[in-house]
Structures are given as C-alpha cells and as structure tokens.
Write an enzyme that holds these catalytic residues in place. Structure first.
Site, mmCIF file in Angstrom:
data_model
loop_
_atom_site.group_PDB
_atom_site.id
_atom_site.type_symbol
_atom_site.label_atom_id
_atom_site.label_comp_id
_atom_site.label_asym_id
_atom_site.label_seq_id
_atom_site.Cartn_x
_atom_site.Cartn_y
_atom_site.Cartn_z
ATOM 1 N N GLN A 121 0.907 -0.926 0.068
ATOM 2 C CA GLN A 121 -0.013 0.025 -0.097
ATOM 3 C C GLN A 121 0.875 1.214 -0.022
ATOM 4 O OE1 GLN A 121 -3.183 0.072 -0.338
ATOM 5 N NE2 GLN A 121 -3.398 2.344 -0.259
ATOM 6 N N VAL A 150 -5.510 7.043 -3.579
ATOM 7 C CA VAL A 150 -4.883 6.000 -3.055
ATOM 8 C C VAL A 150 -5.090 6.278 -1.509
ATOM 9 C CG1 VAL A 150 -2.776 4.674 -2.679
ATOM 10 C CG2 VAL A 150 -3.491 5.694 -5.009
ATOM 11 N N ALA A 151 -5.459 5.193 -0.680
ATOM 12 C CA ALA A 151 -5.596 5.520 0.840
ATOM 13 C C ALA A 151 -4.090 5.323 1.242
ATOM 14 C CB ALA A 151 -6.091 4.360 1.275
ATOM 15 N N HIS A 158 -8.070 -2.817 1.074
ATOM 16 C CA HIS A 158 -7.281 -3.756 0.708
ATOM 17 C C HIS A 158 -6.486 -4.600 1.628
ATOM 18 C CE1 HIS A 158 -8.309 -3.085 -3.525
ATOM 19 N NE2 HIS A 158 -8.283 -1.918 -3.510
ATOM 20 N N GLU A 203 -14.667 5.243 -7.101
ATOM 21 C CA GLU A 203 -14.236 4.093 -7.775
ATOM 22 C C GLU A 203 -15.040 3.088 -8.449
ATOM 23 O OE1 GLU A 203 -10.857 2.752 -5.176
ATOM 24 O OE2 GLU A 203 -9.781 4.730 -4.903
#
Ligand SMILES: [Zn+2]
Length: 231
Positions: A121, A150-151, A158, A203
C-alpha cells in the site's frame, strides 16, 4: 435532684430517636440515587454500542479516519490470476465474478488488486504522490491529491483482504455490478455522491465484501458503509 438524674436518660432517648430517622434517610437517599442511575442508564438513548462491539469481521470499517488495527491478521486464499483475498469471501467473490459474465461479454471480470500488505500500500501511495510532485504540486498538495485516489498506508480496505479492484472487457460491467453485487455480499464502496462520507473519490472498480444481509440493506436504502454503521 431527680431532674438531674433524668436529664442524661432523656438525652440518650432523644439521641436514639434521632439516630433512627437519620439512618433511614441515608438508606432512602442511597436507594433513590441507585434507582435514578439505573433508570437513567436504561433509558439513555445516545449510548449505542460502537460498531466494533455489534458488528462482525465483515463490517469492519477502514477509511482515512479509521485505520486498520495494529497486528490485524488475515487468512488468505489465492484467486485465479494470482491476487489474494480473505478466505472467508473467496466463494462469494467467485460466484459474483461468474455471474458478472452476463454484463461483461461472456467473460468473468478480473481481480486486478486484492489483498495488500502495508508495504505494498505504501508503494502505491508513494507512486501517486510522486505523480503529483512531477506535475508541479507542492509536497503537501501532492499528498492531498494522492489521498483522494490511494489510501494512506494503514487506511486501505485492501489491507483487510475484503476488497477487490475489478477490470472488465467493457465499462458496462460496472453497471452490472452496481445492480447485482449485493446478492453476493459485495458493495460498490465509493459512489461519487458519498465521497464526503467515505473520504474517497468515486471508484467504480472497487468492491468490498460486507456480507449478503448488510449489502442488501445498503443497496436497498442507498447507504454507504459509513452511513450503515452510523459513523
Ligand atoms: Zn481498491
């Protein structure tokens, strides 16, 4: 002289007579406080249990305000194509992908991203920040833009193993998923009209498992996960 001998006795009697009501009064007061507290606590409407007390693993909320718990572990199962998901959602996901063929020119959509480690990530996040830096954004500006897509590591679904990014032969597959994913326990997690609540831009490819019961209710009532959990 009798008055002198009677006097202490009368005082003592009077003392006993006063001590009894005082004890009663103290007990009554304690009882009253207890009753008021008990009734008050029972009627208190605002004290609903937090989602973590009432919800199961499938409803765990991870977003920019709710990071994944330290040391969260997940048993993974590999999907065709190599991505992995929490083994508990494997069957439902495979069923959904199979059914989605009808909205995808007869092909099952592909899972292009499933479970991610914290390091993976971080890689995605750093790449996105660098993209914006290359466009001339300041460090702070680049991070602010990147986080829309994007986290930040530690805040991505995820990392739970309960979310997948899908890719189809046609964009129409995303409409099929929006209509049907709930039957398999998955939700369209980041709709464009809920970005204030989810903290994430739309998304269309990102699906999150929440279980069939919750997914159905969210689908029917038009709720995102944050709303469903009362966050
Ligand atoms: Zn995703």
């Amino acid at each position: 002289m009798t008055g002198n001998t009677m006097e202490p006795e009368r005082r003592a009697r009077r003392g006993r007579a006063q001590a009894l009501p005082r004890a009663l009064w103290t007990v009554s007061l304690a009882l009253l406080v207890f009753i008021v507290l008990a009734v008050g606590l029972a009627l208190l409407p605002g004290e609903r249990p937090s989602y973590e007390d009432s919800a199961g693993w499938n409803l765990r909320l991870v977003n920019r305000w709710n990071p994944i718990p330290e040391g969260y572990t997940v048993n993974l199962r590999e999907l065709p194509g190599g991505e992995k998901v929490d083994e508990r959602v494997y069957e439902s996901l495979m069923e959904m992908l199979e059914a989605a063929k009808e909205g995808n020119w007869g092909e099952a959509p592909r899972v292009i991203s499933g479970y991610r480690t914290e390091e993976e990530q971080r890689g995605f996040y750093d790449d996105k920040v660098n993209e914006y830096l290359a466009q001339g954004y300041s460090e702070e500006g680049a991070k602010a833009e990147a986080v829309k897509w994007v986290a930040v590591p530690g805040t991505s679904e995820h990392q739970l193993g309960l979310a997948v990014d899908l890719e189809g032969e046609t964009y129409d597959v995303f409409f099929w998923l929006q209509e049907n994913s709930y039957k398999y326990g998955f939700i369209f997690r980041y709709p464009g009209d809920k970005t204030d609540l989810t903290g994430t831009a739309e998304e269309v490819w990102h699906y999150r498992y929440v279980g069939a019961k919750a997914a159905k209710e969210m689908h029917e009532r038009g709720l995102c996960l944050e709303e469903y959990l009362g966050q």
